[in-house]
Scaffold this active site. Structure first.
Site, PDB file in Angstrom:
ATOM      1  N   GLU A 268       0.823  -1.208   0.000  1.00 17.66           N
ATOM      2  CA  GLU A 268       0.000   0.000   0.000  1.00 17.66           C
ATOM      3  C   GLU A 268       0.857   1.258   0.000  1.00 17.66           C
ATOM      4  O   GLU A 268       0.563   2.231  -0.708  1.00 17.66           O
ATOM      5  CB  GLU A 268      -0.941   0.004   1.214  1.00 17.66           C
ATOM      6  CG  GLU A 268      -1.981  -1.097   1.219  1.00 17.66           C
ATOM      7  CD  GLU A 268      -3.091  -0.867   0.206  1.00 17.66           C
ATOM      8  OE1 GLU A 268      -3.063   0.153  -0.500  1.00 17.66           O
ATOM      9  OE2 GLU A 268      -3.989  -1.723   0.108  1.00 17.66           O
ATOM     10  N   ARG A 272       0.609   3.815  -3.259  1.00 15.88           N
ATOM     11  CA  ARG A 272      -0.035   5.095  -2.958  1.00 15.88           C
ATOM     12  C   ARG A 272       0.988   6.206  -2.729  1.00 15.88           C
ATOM     13  O   ARG A 272       0.902   7.274  -3.332  1.00 15.88           O
ATOM     14  CB  ARG A 272      -0.941   4.963  -1.729  1.00 15.88           C
ATOM     15  CG  ARG A 272      -2.030   3.927  -1.889  1.00 15.88           C
ATOM     16  CD  ARG A 272      -3.058   4.043  -0.777  1.00 15.88           C
ATOM     17  NE  ARG A 272      -3.907   2.855  -0.690  1.00 15.88           N
ATOM     18  CZ  ARG A 272      -5.129   2.858  -0.178  1.00 15.88           C
ATOM     19  NH1 ARG A 272      -5.650   3.982   0.281  1.00 15.88           N
ATOM     20  NH2 ARG A 272      -5.838   1.750  -0.110  1.00 15.88           N
ATOM     21  N   ASP A 401      -4.279  -9.886  -8.662  1.00 11.29           N
ATOM     22  CA  ASP A 401      -4.577  -9.012  -9.800  1.00 11.29           C
ATOM     23  C   ASP A 401      -3.401  -8.228 -10.369  1.00 11.29           C
ATOM     24  O   ASP A 401      -3.005  -8.411 -11.522  1.00 11.29           O
ATOM     25  CB  ASP A 401      -5.726  -8.071  -9.442  1.00 11.29           C
ATOM     26  CG  ASP A 401      -5.543  -7.376  -8.088  1.00 11.29           C
ATOM     27  OD1 ASP A 401      -4.480  -7.551  -7.469  1.00 11.29           O
ATOM     28  OD2 ASP A 401      -6.466  -6.653  -7.662  1.00 11.29           O
ATOM     29  N   GLU A 535     -12.071   0.004 -10.715  1.00 13.03           N
ATOM     30  CA  GLU A 535     -11.610  -0.947 -11.739  1.00 13.03           C
ATOM     31  C   GLU A 535     -12.494  -0.970 -12.989  1.00 13.03           C
ATOM     32  O   GLU A 535     -11.996  -1.112 -14.117  1.00 13.03           O
ATOM     33  CB  GLU A 535     -11.502  -2.347 -11.137  1.00 13.03           C
ATOM     34  CG  GLU A 535     -10.351  -2.538 -10.181  1.00 13.03           C
ATOM     35  CD  GLU A 535     -10.593  -1.900  -8.825  1.00 13.03           C
ATOM     36  OE1 GLU A 535      -9.610  -1.650  -8.095  1.00 13.03           O
ATOM     37  OE2 GLU A 535     -11.784  -1.662  -8.481  1.00 13.03           O
TER      38      GLU A 535
END
Length: 641
Positions: A268, A272, A401, A535
């Site tokens: 993360e 980010r 993913d 998405e």
């Protein structure tokens, strides 16, 4: 040569002789104290001299000794001369001095060289004083870059970003179609209307907003402050919100620190914070943003200190101690987490000149290449100590993913020179299509999950990014499969739109199923929520850019209307708990990716193609645009190898 060959006496060790304080019989009183003894016939001849004659001779020899030793110690380069005379017997033959007769000639040549070097240094100093300051600074910068390129940058050195060539398409024009422009302006207004966004600058933990319990995510994993600010920096810049961007940049410069004794998610923080800082740096050219990205990247490096180099999921950024999620298949690392570092870490190497960042992520690929893949698929769990797969669970949605996304984008970001990444991506897509992609009885294409050889006919909202991924990679598909990959992308986009269209809110659920006569509908209560995810919008953007089919803009605008109707609240935009309810309740949280991804993709969907064109930019998995590393523009030798 040995000192005995130069002098008519030898220097004996202290205390030698026949007595503690005297010399041999008949010697001059006090001479024995000096440790000097006459040798052979020279000593015997002195016995015939009177005391005054002996004293004169002693003075002569003392003067001679002083002259010799003074010459040794005070001639130019005396330490080397002393070493060559007193300690010659300990040197290798190749390093021994020549006889004394030729030593004077050598020293004369050395003195001439010293004078020449001093004169040259004086000339250079004079030339430097006469040069312009900018020329001197340029030389310093070039020397610094050369050192960095040679890989001599250490972990203790504070790195500043290298100068870069401004990428193409940073600023976009206004859409020529007035209707499209009006829709884009509306999306910008959604971003501008963020009364709770500024409260992140106050330093609170997920501050409360005007309505009860409403919170904007200001932290990542509850620890590093400023997630919403950093995550939306590039969105502000892209939308031309200059004042807001400068305000956020000032907060980053003054307040964003990475020295707290806290544990963070490496994944993360990377996508980010590192991604957000890098993107804002490339867009704006503000050096402080690049410097902050490099500093944070260095803080994440201890996560790779495992037996295999596969990083830990969690890291204390002060102590450097890492661990994995306790629920992750016996302490395994997660495929989507350690596989979603490549783009950012390669760019950290690009702007800092330090190869360590790229080396870390390339090692991950080496580990994966050594492993057998069940049915050519990549399980979601890998043990960082043993280097073996954990539980055989495969998903193109959660837990897996962005690993596949980054294989493709690593190839594209390298200006299509990273052939290994290309090979791995297309092989993985072939296995996904063979084992995971299915079609419902009514013709909806979906991507199932694979658990130990058995399929679960469920598709997550996160999996909907794959439509855009297939479209982005279609042009390079082997065996003339470009058209096939575009068809697959369009089918996934349609299925994901159906998951939105079949709800009361026209917002998609977290997951939807294809079993028991159900298609593209969530059947479990814990799958019916929507948390402002991007998405589906992401796939609409790619499909619009590659096909210009107007339905993708239409579907995107439907999402904007649904967000306005069901998610807008007094303090911002909130997720909803049940997308099938006509009057859904809110979860009272605005995730940072709503500003970083959802609104950015919508804004670009209604922008012209020359604004952040896909042939010059790659979006990381948090929608932070990073420039493609054009081979002709690379400034650091060896980084493209």
């Amino acid at each position: 040569m040995p000192v005995g060959s130069l002098l008519p006496f030898s220097v004996a060790p202290h205390g030698s002789g026949s007595g503690a304080g005297g010399g041999p019989a008949g010697s001059v009183p006090g001479v024995g104290v000096t440790g000097l003894h006459w040798l052979g016939s020279a000593g015997r001849k002195l016995s015939g001299f009177r005391l005054t004659e002996k004293f004169v001779l002693l003075l002569v020899f003392s003067g001679f000794i002083t002259l010799c030793f003074g010459a040794i110690f005070f001639l130019p380069d005396s330490p080397k001369l002393l070493s060559g005379v007193l300690f010659q017997q300990h040197q290798p033959p190749a390093l021994q001095r020549s006889p004394l007769g030729s030593m004077d000639e050598e020293d004369g040549g050395r003195l001439a060289r010293i004078r020449e070097e001093h004169e040259r240094a004086l000339r250079e100093a004079k030339d430097t004083l006469n040069r312009a300051p900018e020329d001197i600074q340029g030389d310093i910068q070039r020397d610094k870059e050369r050192v960095q390129a040679q890989g001599r940058v250490t972990a203790g050195v504070r790195l500043a970003p290298r100068p870069f060539k401004a990428p193409i398409g940073v600023q976009g024009g206004e859409p020529s179609d007035p209707e499209v422009k009006a829709k884009r302006d509306k999306i910008k207004e959604v971003r501008r209307w963020q009364p709770g966004y500024l409260s992140c600058t106050a330093g609170g933990d997920a501050p409360r907003l005007p309505i009860p319990n409403m919170a904007i995510v200001c932290l990542v994993s509850g620890n590093i402050q400023g997630a919403t600010i950093v995550d939306s920096l590039d969105t502000l810049y892209i939308m031309g919100m200059e004042d807001e961007f400068n305000e956020a940049k000032e907060w980053v410069e003054k307040n964003l620190q990475f020295n707290a004794n806290v544990e963070v998610s490496v994944f993360e923080v990377n996508i980010r914070f590192v991604g957000g800082l890098l993107s804002a740096y490339y867009l704006s050219g503000e050096e402080i943003l690049g410097t902050k990205a490099i500093d944070l990247g260095k803080k994440l490096l201890p996560a790779f200190d495992t037996p295999t180099g596969i990083p830990w999921a969690l890291l204390n950024i002060k102590s450097g101690i890492g661990r994995n999620w306790p629920w992750a298949s016996g302490g395994s690392s997660i495929l989507a987490e350690f596989g979603t570092l490549h783009l950012e870490f390669v760019h950290l190497t690009e702007i800092s000149g330090d190869p360590v960042f790229k080396e870390k992520v390339m090692n991950i690929r080496k580990v994966l290449n050594r492993l057998d893949k069940p049915q050519g698929l990549y399980p979601n769990y890998l043990n960082p100590s043993s280097g073996q797969w954990g539980q055989h669970h495969v998903s193109v949605g959660g837990l897996g993913d962005s690993f596949y996304e980054y294989l493709l984008k690593a190839w594209l970001m390298s200006d299509k020179t990273d052939e290994e990444a290309k090979k791995l991506y297309y092989e993985a897509v072939q296995s996904i299509e063979t084992h995971l992609i299915r079609k419902s009885s009514n013709g909806l294409t979906y991507i199932a999950e694979w658990k130990g050889g058995l399929l679960e006919h469920k598709m997550g909202h996160l999996t909907c990014f794959a439509g855009g991924m297939f479209a982005l990679g279609a042009d390079g598909a082997p065996n003339d499969k470009t058209g096939h990959h575009m068809e697959l992308a369009a089918e996934i986009a349609r299925t994901c739109h159906e998951s939105y269209d079949r709800t009361a809110t026209k917002l998609g659920p977290e997951a939807f199923r294809f079993d028991g006569g159900v298609e593209a509908i969530a059947t479990r209560q814990n799958e019916k929520y929507y948390i402002l995810r991007p998405e589906v919008i992401e796939t609409y953007l790619y499909m619009w850019r590659f096909t210009h089919d107007p339905k993708y803009r239409q579907w995107g605008w439907e999402a904007v209307e649904a967000l306005e109707k069901f998610c807008r609240v007094e303090g911002g935009y909130s997720g909803v708990r049940d997308v099938y309810a006509t009057h859904p309740s809110h979860d009272d949280v605005q995730q940072s990716f709503f500003l970083a991804e959802t609104l950015k993709y919508l804004y670009l969907l209604f922008s012209d193609d020359d604004f952040l064109p896909l042939e010059h930019w790659i979006f990381n998995t948090e929608a932070h645009p990073l420039p493609i590393n054009r081979k002709a523009d690379r400034t650091i030798e060896g980084l493209d190898k």
